[in-house]
Design a protein around this motif. Structure first.
Motif, PDB file in Angstrom:
ATOM      1  N   UNK A   1       0.845  -1.174   0.000  1.00  0.00           N
ATOM      2  CA  UNK A   1       0.000   0.000   0.000  1.00  0.00           C
ATOM      3  C   UNK A   1       0.896   1.244   0.000  1.00  0.00           C
ATOM      4  N   UNK A   2       0.552   2.200  -0.814  1.00  0.00           N
ATOM      5  CA  UNK A   2       1.370   3.410  -0.933  1.00  0.00           C
ATOM      6  C   UNK A   2       1.107   4.367   0.233  1.00  0.00           C
ATOM      7  N   UNK A   3       2.013   5.300   0.401  1.00  0.00           N
ATOM      8  CA  UNK A   3       1.870   6.341   1.417  1.00  0.00           C
ATOM      9  C   UNK A   3       0.563   7.097   1.219  1.00  0.00           C
ATOM     10  N   UNK A   4       0.268   7.448  -0.028  1.00  0.00           N
ATOM     11  CA  UNK A   4      -0.952   8.194  -0.340  1.00  0.00           C
ATOM     12  C   UNK A   4      -2.191   7.401   0.045  1.00  0.00           C
ATOM     13  N   UNK A   5      -2.180   6.101  -0.228  1.00  0.00           N
ATOM     14  CA  UNK A   5      -3.320   5.250   0.140  1.00  0.00           C
ATOM     15  C   UNK A   5      -3.491   5.192   1.651  1.00  0.00           C
ATOM     16  N   UNK A   6      -2.387   5.049   2.389  1.00  0.00           N
ATOM     17  CA  UNK A   6      -2.469   5.025   3.853  1.00  0.00           C
ATOM     18  C   UNK A   6      -3.007   6.358   4.381  1.00  0.00           C
ATOM     19  N   UNK A   7      -2.523   7.463   3.807  1.00  0.00           N
ATOM     20  CA  UNK A   7      -2.998   8.777   4.231  1.00  0.00           C
ATOM     21  C   UNK A   7      -4.499   8.909   3.983  1.00  0.00           C
ATOM     22  N   UNK A   8      -4.962   8.505   2.818  1.00  0.00           N
ATOM     23  CA  UNK A   8      -6.388   8.608   2.492  1.00  0.00           C
ATOM     24  C   UNK A   8      -7.234   7.758   3.445  1.00  0.00           C
ATOM     25  N   UNK A   9      -6.759   6.559   3.760  1.00  0.00           N
ATOM     26  CA  UNK A   9      -7.495   5.696   4.683  1.00  0.00           C
ATOM     27  C   UNK A   9      -7.528   6.290   6.095  1.00  0.00           C
ATOM     28  N   UNK A  10      -6.399   6.811   6.552  1.00  0.00           N
ATOM     29  CA  UNK A  10      -6.356   7.439   7.870  1.00  0.00           C
ATOM     30  C   UNK A  10      -7.247   8.676   7.901  1.00  0.00           C
ATOM     31  N   UNK A  11      -7.190   9.510   6.872  1.00  0.00           N
ATOM     32  CA  UNK A  11      -8.044  10.701   6.810  1.00  0.00           C
ATOM     33  C   UNK A  11      -9.526  10.308   6.817  1.00  0.00           C
ATOM     34  N   UNK A  13     -10.830   7.618   8.244  1.00  0.00           N
ATOM     35  CA  UNK A  13     -11.148   7.210   9.615  1.00  0.00           C
ATOM     36  C   UNK A  13     -11.378   8.432  10.490  1.00  0.00           C
ATOM     37  N   UNK A  14     -10.457   9.384  10.436  1.00  0.00           N
ATOM     38  CA  UNK A  14     -10.583  10.601  11.244  1.00  0.00           C
ATOM     39  C   UNK A  14     -11.842  11.376  10.868  1.00  0.00           C
ATOM     40  N   UNK A  15     -12.130  11.468   9.590  1.00  0.00           N
ATOM     41  CA  UNK A  15     -13.310  12.173   9.121  1.00  0.00           C
ATOM     42  C   UNK A  15     -14.590  11.500   9.623  1.00  0.00           C
ATOM     43  N   UNK A  16     -14.671  10.190   9.457  1.00  0.00           N
ATOM     44  CA  UNK A  16     -15.869   9.450   9.862  1.00  0.00           C
ATOM     45  C   UNK A  16     -16.085   9.485  11.367  1.00  0.00           C
ATOM     46  N   UNK A  17     -15.028   9.344  12.127  1.00  0.00           N
ATOM     47  CA  UNK A  17     -15.147   9.272  13.585  1.00  0.00           C
ATOM     48  C   UNK A  17     -15.326  10.637  14.234  1.00  0.00           C
ATOM     49  N   UNK A  18     -14.743  11.675  13.646  1.00  0.00           N
ATOM     50  CA  UNK A  18     -14.736  12.987  14.293  1.00  0.00           C
ATOM     51  C   UNK A  18     -15.622  14.019  13.605  1.00  0.00           C
ATOM     52  N   UNK A  19     -16.153  13.672  12.435  1.00  0.00           N
ATOM     53  CA  UNK A  19     -17.034  14.603  11.745  1.00  0.00           C
ATOM     54  C   UNK A  19     -16.328  15.782  11.106  1.00  0.00           C
ATOM     55  N   UNK A  20     -15.056  15.602  10.750  1.00  0.00           N
ATOM     56  CA  UNK A  20     -14.333  16.658  10.039  1.00  0.00           C
ATOM     57  C   UNK A  20     -14.225  16.269   8.566  1.00  0.00           C
ATOM     58  N   UNK A  21     -14.045  17.242   7.717  1.00  0.00           N
ATOM     59  CA  UNK A  21     -13.920  16.956   6.289  1.00  0.00           C
ATOM     60  C   UNK A  21     -12.495  16.488   5.996  1.00  0.00           C
ATOM     61  N   UNK A  22     -12.364  15.529   5.107  1.00  0.00           N
ATOM     62  CA  UNK A  22     -11.034  15.008   4.778  1.00  0.00           C
ATOM     63  C   UNK A  22     -10.142  16.097   4.189  1.00  0.00           C
ATOM     64  N   UNK A  23     -10.721  17.074   3.515  1.00  0.00           N
ATOM     65  CA  UNK A  23      -9.909  18.157   2.928  1.00  0.00           C
ATOM     66  C   UNK A  23      -9.230  18.997   4.005  1.00  0.00           C
ATOM     67  N   UNK A  24      -9.743  18.935   5.234  1.00  0.00           N
ATOM     68  CA  UNK A  24      -9.171  19.698   6.339  1.00  0.00           C
ATOM     69  C   UNK A  24      -8.080  18.932   7.090  1.00  0.00           C
ATOM     70  N   UNK A  25      -7.800  17.708   6.660  1.00  0.00           N
ATOM     71  CA  UNK A  25      -6.794  16.876   7.320  1.00  0.00           C
ATOM     72  C   UNK A  25      -5.533  16.865   6.471  1.00  0.00           C
TER      73      UNK A  25
END
Length: 115
Positions: A1-11, A13-25
């Motif tokens: 898995x690439x760095x970009x893929x890991x970042x997108x998956x982590x973003x 998770x953070x977006x879904x759990x915390x209610x923030x937009x992925x563009x803000x991460x």
């Protein structure tokens, strides 16, 4: 898995759990300071990260980075934990990605903190 893929998956998770937009991460986003994560939310987010990436959190000390949920004795506990662990440290998205890459928790170095 690439760095970009890991970042997108982590973003995600953070977006879904915390209610923030992925563009803000970003890589420089700080969990407690920017995303306002503390208490039980930390456990929920870290459990999702573990489910997705299989992280070993052994050695992670919650009270070095986060506060507990407010309750009757939280001010007393906060005083105790600050005396024991010092000022709260920062965890960035960048550091979480490094932890994900290694598969185990490790303390962030001063150079991991971008402010």
């Amino acid at each position: 898995m690439s760095f970009t893929d890991r970042f997108k998956q982590l973003a995600a998770i953070l977006s879904n759990e915390l209610g923030v937009q992925t563009k803000d991460i970003t890589l420089n986003t700080r969990l407690r300071e920017d995303l306002k994560i503390d208490g039980d939310d930390v456990d929920e987010v870290f459990c999702k990260i573990t489910e997705q990436f299989g992280i070993d959190w052994q050695g992670f000390i919650f009270y070095r980075y986060f506060r507990e949920e407010p309750h009757l004795f939280s001010l007393l506990f906060e005083s105790y934990y600050r005396k024991r662990h010092g000022i709260l440290k920062t965890i960035t998205v960048s550091h979480l990605l490094s932890v994900i890459e290694s598969g185990v928790w490790f303390e962030p170095s001063q150079s991991d903190i971008y402010i």
